[in-house]
Write a protein that holds these residues in place. Structure first.
Motif, short mmCIF file in Angstrom:
data_model
loop_
_atom_site.label_atom_id
_atom_site.label_comp_id
_atom_site.label_asym_id
_atom_site.label_seq_id
_atom_site.Cartn_x
_atom_site.Cartn_y
_atom_site.Cartn_z
N LYS A 108 49.16 29.44 -1.33
CA LYS A 108 48.90 30.11 -0.06
C LYS A 108 49.89 31.25 0.17
O LYS A 108 49.62 32.18 0.94
CB LYS A 108 49.00 29.10 1.09
N THR A 109 51.04 31.20 -0.51
CA THR A 109 52.08 32.21 -0.32
C THR A 109 51.87 33.45 -1.17
O THR A 109 52.68 34.40 -1.08
CB THR A 109 53.45 31.60 -0.65
N GLN A 162 47.67 22.75 3.31
CA GLN A 162 48.78 23.55 3.83
C GLN A 162 49.39 24.47 2.79
O GLN A 162 50.08 25.45 3.15
CB GLN A 162 49.88 22.61 4.37
N THR A 163 49.19 24.17 1.50
CA THR A 163 49.93 24.89 0.46
C THR A 163 49.08 25.75 -0.48
O THR A 163 49.62 26.57 -1.21
CB THR A 163 50.71 23.88 -0.41
N LEU A 185 46.40 38.06 -3.28
CA LEU A 185 45.27 37.14 -3.18
C LEU A 185 44.04 37.65 -3.93
O LEU A 185 43.36 36.89 -4.62
CB LEU A 185 44.92 36.89 -1.71
N VAL A 214 45.28 28.05 -1.40
CA VAL A 214 44.19 28.88 -0.88
C VAL A 214 42.90 28.08 -0.88
O VAL A 214 42.51 27.51 -1.91
CB VAL A 214 44.03 30.17 -1.71
N ASP A 215 42.23 28.02 0.25
CA ASP A 215 40.95 27.33 0.39
C ASP A 215 39.85 28.18 -0.26
O ASP A 215 39.64 29.33 0.12
CB ASP A 215 40.66 27.12 1.88
#
Length: 433
Positions: free
Chosen positions: A320-321, A110-111, A325, A113-114
């Motif tokens: 993720k935020t 949830q937190t 990226l 980057v995959d």
């Protein structure tokens, strides 16, 4: 080992002054295409120096990407900062954190980057990926080097007494007897720093896995226990053995890790159950320790199955935020490259091999790192249990101090630890507990 790799080099340092509120999840690219990434790291000297080497080399190669680095405390205080900033969406673009069991508590799905299947992982050694994987998805790239958890030993004492590196516990104890007869402390013990008492147990995991290959999975599922598994209980027995035989140093209860490493380097003791990452501070003041101190895995019962337990490096993750990226992934890809390993090696003495394909230890690497490389090259290593299971009880170091001081029988200590981990497993909501 939750405490261990955060304890070395506690000196505070800041790479680049950065105001906490400016970091968050970074700022969007400027009109000229330039990007500023925020990078959160712990404040131990080794991490600070490694992070500086990485960011300097990356920015030189990527002049349009600036990295602003801030530091946080280590230990549980630092854990809480990372957890809070991830849960509130205020995490830096990229951040440095442990791999293994501590990562599992951050809810990476949830937190973070995959990175599964991403080119960012192209040069990451496959053996490292399980330690940054949850739910079949990988989230980080290795930062720093593998650490050996086993026996640091004084090679000059071995040469002086004509000893061979032991392949079995019986051989190890026979060496200790000869060392004691030479009026040298056989096994350095430093229980003032209680975390150091855990190595005979945690560093023995290669032998546990060799005897019970499914132990990590069964342990996580609550199917097996330390006290009911002879190979797992052996580490507690080892602690008791060296104390009962009188092989430990006088004043072991008040001795510190720094004193233990110095004692080993000076040849006042022959063996120290410890992590290879403990060596750089003493090498800075006693350069001979780089060549005089070697490493071998804690021996088990079968010479044919001799190997070593390793601690995987920490990792760098992307939040993720992040609003940047592409730049964040570019930095992570660099961290996982041979060029990054070369940059770090120039700034920080490696205490083990890198987890990056194509990277090599320098010819002048410390002996302990070279010894560890042999175990890995020969396929005779296994990650510590905390990289294979999220279950790690918080009271192990108090239990191992009592066992290693002759106050608690080893079987009882193993049973106490089983109760300790049960509480944590239930908090994690694991099935079978």
């Amino acid at each position: 080992m939750k405490t261990s790799h955060r304890t070395f080099g506690a000196a505070l340092a800041v790479l680049t002054t950065a105001v906490l509120t400016s970091c968050g999840s970074g700022s969007e690219p400027a009109a000229d295409g330039s990007v500023t990434l925020s990078f959160l790291v712990d404040n131990s000297q080794g991490t600070v120096s490694t992070a500086k080497a990485l960011t300097d080399a990356f920015m030189q190669a990527n002049p349009k990407i600036k990295i602003e680095t801030e530091t946080r405390p280590g230990g549980s205080e630092g854990d809480n900062i990372v957890k809070t900033r991830l849960s509130t969406g205020d995490m830096s673009d990229v951040f440095w954190y442990n791999s293994g069991s501590l990562l599992q508590a951050l809810n990476p799905g949830q937190t973070m980057v995959d990175l599964t299947g991403d080119p960012v992982l192209a040069t990451v050694q496959k053996d490292f990926l399980p330690s940054v994987t949850q739910g079949g998805k990988a989230f980080g790239v290795p930062a720093g080097t593998v650490t050996g958890g086993g026996i640091l030993y004084n090679r000059k004492i071995y040469e002086q007494l004509g000893l061979q590196v032991p392949k079995t516990w019986a051989d190890f104890m026979a060496n200790n007897e000869k060392i004691k007869a030479a009026k040298i402390t056989p096994v350095i013990t430093t229980f003032k720093d209680t975390w150091t008492s855990q190595l005979f147990v945690l560093g023995d995991y290669f032998n546990v896995q060799a005897a019970a290959p499914a132990f990590a999975a069964d342990y996580t599922a609550g199917k097996v226990k330390f006290a009911g598994t002879p190979a797992a209980q052996a580490g507690f027995q080892h602690l008791a053995d060296v104390h009962a035989k009188g092989y430990v140093n006088e004043g072991f209860g008040s001795a510190t890790n720094d004193q233990g490493i110095k004692m080993l380097a000076e040849g006042k003791g022959a063996h120290y159950a410890m992590l290879s990452s403990a060596l750089p501070p003493v090498i800075a003041t006693m350069p001979q320790a780089g060549t005089d101190i070697g490493f071998f895995g804690i021996p088990g019962d079968d010479a044919a199955k001799n190997g070593a337990t390793i601690w995987e490096p920490a990792a760098v993750y992307a939040a993720k935020t992040t609003k940047n990226l592409d730049a964040a992934k570019k930095f992570l890809a660099f961290v996982a490259s041979p060029a990054a390993a070369d940059a770090v090696t120039k700034a920080v003495q490696p205490t083990g091999p890198y987890r990056i394909e194509g990277s090599k230890l320098p010819d002048n690497a410390i002996q302990a790192a070279k010894d560890l490389q042999v175990y890995i090259d020969e396929g005779k290593s296994a990650p510590a249990l905390e990289f294979l299971s999220p279950v790690k009880g918080p009271s192990l170091e108090q239990i191992t101090v009592a066992v290693g001081s002759g106050l608690t029988p080893p079987a009882e200590g193993a049973a106490q630890y089983d109760k300790d981990v049960e509480k944590q497993a239930k908090q994690l909501g694991l099935a079978g507990w």
